[in-house]
Design an enzyme around this catalytic site. Structure first.
Site, PDB file in Angstrom:
ATOM      1  N   SER A 218       1.828  -9.812  -0.718  1.00 14.48           N
ATOM      2  CA  SER A 218       1.490  -8.385  -0.668  1.00 14.48           C
ATOM      3  C   SER A 218       1.721  -7.740   0.689  1.00 14.48           C
ATOM      4  O   SER A 218       1.893  -6.529   0.779  1.00 14.48           O
ATOM      5  CB  SER A 218       0.030  -8.185  -1.100  1.00 14.48           C
ATOM      6  OG  SER A 218      -0.836  -9.005  -0.335  1.00 14.48           O
TER       7      SER A 218
ATOM      8  N   LYS B 164       0.803  -1.228   0.000  1.00 13.75           N
ATOM      9  CA  LYS B 164       0.000   0.000   0.000  1.00 13.75           C
ATOM     10  C   LYS B 164       0.838   1.281   0.000  1.00 13.75           C
ATOM     11  O   LYS B 164       0.408   2.315  -0.497  1.00 13.75           O
ATOM     12  CB  LYS B 164      -0.937   0.010   1.201  1.00 13.75           C
ATOM     13  CG  LYS B 164      -1.924  -1.145   1.176  1.00 13.75           C
ATOM     14  CD  LYS B 164      -3.336  -0.652   1.098  1.00 13.75           C
ATOM     15  CE  LYS B 164      -4.328  -1.726   0.697  1.00 13.75           C
ATOM     16  NZ  LYS B 164      -4.255  -2.972   1.470  1.00 13.75           N
TER      17      LYS B 164
ATOM     18  N   GLU C 275      -9.776   6.324   3.312  1.00 15.62           N
ATOM     19  CA  GLU C 275     -10.619   5.304   3.935  1.00 15.62           C
ATOM     20  C   GLU C 275      -9.722   4.125   4.279  1.00 15.62           C
ATOM     21  O   GLU C 275      -8.673   3.949   3.663  1.00 15.62           O
ATOM     22  CB  GLU C 275     -11.700   4.846   2.949  1.00 15.62           C
ATOM     23  CG  GLU C 275     -11.262   3.760   1.958  1.00 15.62           C
ATOM     24  CD  GLU C 275     -10.184   4.177   0.965  1.00 15.62           C
ATOM     25  OE1 GLU C 275     -10.003   5.397   0.753  1.00 15.62           O
ATOM     26  OE2 GLU C 275      -9.505   3.289   0.420  1.00 15.62           O
TER      27      GLU C 275
HETATM   28  C1  LIG Z   1      -5.168  -4.058   1.347  1.00 15.32           C
HETATM   29  C2  LIG Z   1      -4.453  -5.320   1.112  1.00 15.32           C
HETATM   30  C3  LIG Z   1      -4.794  -6.196   0.056  1.00 15.32           C
HETATM   31  C4  LIG Z   1      -5.989  -5.971  -0.835  1.00 15.32           C
HETATM   32  O1  LIG Z   1      -5.903  -4.870  -1.650  1.00 15.32           O
HETATM   33  P1  LIG Z   1      -5.622  -4.947  -3.213  1.00 15.32           P
HETATM   34  O2  LIG Z   1      -5.947  -3.587  -3.671  1.00 15.32           O
HETATM   35  O3  LIG Z   1      -6.503  -5.995  -3.799  1.00 15.32           O
HETATM   36  O4  LIG Z   1      -4.188  -5.290  -3.374  1.00 15.32           O
HETATM   37  C5  LIG Z   1      -4.016  -7.313  -0.149  1.00 15.32           C
HETATM   38  N1  LIG Z   1      -2.969  -7.605   0.646  1.00 15.32           N
HETATM   39  C6  LIG Z   1      -2.617  -6.802   1.676  1.00 15.32           C
HETATM   40  C7  LIG Z   1      -1.443  -7.193   2.524  1.00 15.32           C
HETATM   41  C8  LIG Z   1      -3.340  -5.634   1.940  1.00 15.32           C
HETATM   42  O5  LIG Z   1      -2.987  -4.868   2.973  1.00 15.32           O
END
Ligand SMILES: *Cc1c(COP(=O)(O)O)cnc(C)c1O
Length: 410
Positions: free
Chosen positions: A392, A103, A125
């Protein structure tokens, strides 16, 4: 987890989208109140200028390296690979970034853009709190006022992230309407933006909402795939056979996939939240039972009932628990370029423990959806195949919840 669908045909120039009206085919667009139209147009202009300004790109690159910690490794998961006994598994380590997830790539880009636009107040948000924390961090770094809207239920579930945001100087405003989660937080942020549009930039956290957000957020995450492409060529001398990423709004997936959209030999798979199974109200897999509709600025696939009422969703991971999906994903799914699968809560709980035990890496529950998918695929494919999963985010935020679910209080 369903049998894997095929994605093959339908190559398209990836830079041709969205079109001038912000559409990816029939998806996307600008479905907002009149009062926000000029703000979105101003944002579109400012972003177009910044994008073509070498000084902006240099500045962003500097902060991505020095503040966020890029580049992230493309890590060969040797023990997980051996455990599965099939294809090689690589993990793109966005979990190693500052604040613990991908993010920050987008939050940094938009904060620099807001500064260029002369906006000193930021709103955002957040659902699980990861986007709120990333936004609070960049606002502290660039001395911007920061207000984060968060559902009251989410604030209770993610108390640690609320504290992190406040520690970094953000004001966290609880939202008590409706389900008191992400959807209501977005409504409240949009209401704030309408009122304070002159002084305020809205840092939206995923490839969703009205144009130019899906395009802009995608662009700020493209660095994930650009790095991954270089890294896999350096380590394997070829592109991977398949790449997987979890899809909430779809920003980590779009960031990883974009660089490979025109590489037909690379299969791209988005993994949605299967929750307790594909029954109404029990999951958040928009491509399993969702339909075309409009929600929060955007036309896309949405989980809704026959009257168009948004359905309740469920996932073990708060970050994937949303009724709609980014419009670019819906487009490439129609074209057969991105395939979609889902992982259930139970499959995720298993993969969460497996990754922790074999690799010494505790993944975010969101990311674990992609891991559950590649673990299954690795077992089906031979050792000559290469898989890449987007890791992610890190799972520190999730350990208490997992401990509770496993019945071993942390
Ligand atoms: C917010 C988040 C997601 C989901 O958001 P996307 O916009 O689909 O990437 C996925 N993995 C993590 C670790 C997150 O914090």
């Amino acid at each position: 987890m369903p049998a894997t669908a095929t994605a093959s045909s339908g190559m398209i120039d990836r830079f041709s989208l969205p079109d001038a009206t912000g559409h990816f085919g029939q998806y996307g667009g600008v479905y907002v109140p009149e009062t926000l139209m000029s703000a979105l147009q101003e944002l579109e202009r400012a972003y177009a200028q910044a994008k073509s300004d070498p000084a902006f790109r240099t500045e962003l690159k500097h902060h991505l390296a020095q503040f966020a910690g890029r580049p992230t490794p493309l890590y060969f998961a040797e023990r997980l690979t051996r455990h599965c006994g099939g294809a090689k598994i690589y993990l793109k380590r966005e979990d190693l970034l500052h604040t613990g997830a991908h993010k920050i790539n987008n939050a940094l880009g938009q904060a620099l853009l807001a500064r260029r636009m002369g906006k000193k107040r930021i709103i955002a948000e957040t659902g699980a709190g990861q986007h709120g924390v990333a936004t609070a961090a960049v606002c502290a770094r660039f001395d911007l006022e920061c207000v984060v809207y968060m559902g009251a239920v989410d604030m209770e579930r993610q108390a640690l992230n609320v504290f992190r945001m406040r520690l970094m100087g953000a004001e966290v405003r609880g939202v008590t309407a409706g389900q008191q989660t992400l959807k209501e937080a977005i409504n409240e942020a949009m209401r704030d933006w309408v009122t304070n549009v002159r002084s305020t930039h809205y840092i939206l956290g995923t490839v969703y909402g009205a144009h130019p957000y899906p395009m802009m957020v995608r662009d700020f995450h493209r660095v994930i795939g650009q790095e991954a492409k270089e890294q896999i060529l350096a380590s394997e001398g070829r592109l991977p056979d398949e790449m997987a990423a979890c899809v909430g709004g779809g920003s980590n997936a779009m960031g990883l996939f974009f660089e490979f959209l025109e590489e037909p030999a690379v299969r791209l798979v988005g993994v949605e939240a299967g929750g307790r199974g594909i029954r109404r109200g029990e999951h958040a897999a928009r491509f399993e039972g969702g339909r075309l509709g409009v929600l929060q600025g955007c036309k896309t696939f949405i989980l809704q009932d026959l009257d168009g009422q948004i359905e309740l969703t469920h996932s073990v991971s708060a970050g994937l628990d949303y009724a709609a999906v980014g419009p670019e994903h819906a487009f490439y799914r129609d074209r057969g370029r991105i395939a979609f699968s889902y992982a259930t809560d139970a499959e995720v709980m298993e993969a969460f423990q497996l990754c922790s035990r074999t690799e010494g890496i505790i993944p975010a529950l969101e990311s674990t959806h992609a891991l559950a998918y590649v673990v299954k695929r690795a077992r089906e494919l031979g050792p000559d195949k290469i898989l890449v999963a987007s890791l992610s985010g890190r799972g520190d935020k999730d350990v208490q919840q997992v401990a509770r679910m496993l019945g071993t209080p942390a």
